[in-house]
Design a protein around this motif. Structure first.
Motif, short mmCIF file in Angstrom:
data_model
loop_
_atom_site.label_atom_id
_atom_site.label_comp_id
_atom_site.label_asym_id
_atom_site.label_seq_id
_atom_site.Cartn_x
_atom_site.Cartn_y
_atom_site.Cartn_z
N ASP A 1 1.04 -1.30 0.12
CA ASP A 1 -0.29 0.23 -0.25
C ASP A 1 0.94 0.85 0.14
N LEU A 2 1.51 1.70 -1.40
CA LEU A 2 2.07 2.48 -1.32
C LEU A 2 1.34 4.57 -0.97
N GLU A 3 0.15 4.10 -0.23
CA GLU A 3 -0.57 5.51 0.12
C GLU A 3 -0.69 5.04 2.06
N ASP A 4 0.20 4.32 2.60
CA ASP A 4 0.66 4.29 3.48
C ASP A 4 1.74 4.49 3.72
N ALA A 5 2.88 4.33 2.43
CA ALA A 5 3.67 5.09 2.48
C ALA A 5 3.76 6.44 1.63
N ARG A 6 2.91 6.93 1.81
CA ARG A 6 2.58 8.25 0.74
C ARG A 6 2.66 8.87 2.34
N CYS A 7 1.66 8.26 2.85
CA CYS A 7 1.39 8.77 4.42
C CYS A 7 2.42 8.80 5.93
N ALA A 8 3.17 8.63 5.53
CA ALA A 8 4.32 8.45 6.57
C ALA A 8 5.52 9.48 5.94
N LEU A 9 5.57 9.45 4.86
CA LEU A 9 7.05 10.27 3.55
C LEU A 9 6.44 10.89 2.73
N ASP A 10 5.45 11.83 3.41
CA ASP A 10 5.00 13.13 3.29
C ASP A 10 5.59 13.76 4.38
N VAL A 11 6.70 14.41 4.32
CA VAL A 11 6.64 15.18 5.33
C VAL A 11 6.46 17.19 5.38
#
Length: 100
Positions: free
Chosen positions: A21-31
């Motif tokens: 789930d790249l959306e989860d990654a986006r949430c974590a890495l959207d600084v």
């Protein structure tokens, strides 16, 4: 980088993204809160993960290879899905990997 662009780059590089789930990654890495994945943050977090867990993951991979298993087989067994394997399709229990 936008999530769909990262997905395309990873797929072109041959990375299997099934179940990711790249959306989860986006949430974590959207600084910056822009809806994008910060590549510097991704690089830094990946390096930290490898530094923390790399030796253990290499050890597990080596033991699995010695048993004729790959990660797909391991995850199938953990999920309780029977698949043909070098050890036999009816064997659903994980082998003893010599844990601590």
């Amino acid at each position: 980088i936008a999530v769909h662009d990262l997905r395309l780059l990873l797929q072109v590089a041959g990375v299997c993204l099934e179940g990711v789930d790249l959306e989860d990654a986006r949430c974590a890495l959207d600084v910056r809160g822009e809806g994008l994945i910060c590549l510097a943050a991704l690089r830094d977090e990946y390096a930290a993960f490898c530094g923390k867990h790399g030796a253990l993951l290499r050890q597990i991979a080596g033991r699995l290879a010695g048993l004729g298993l790959d990660t797909n087989e391991l995850f199938s067994r953990v999920a309780g899905i029977s698949r043909p394997s070098p050890l036999g399709a009816s064997e659903l229990l994980l082998p003893d990997l010599g844990g601590e």
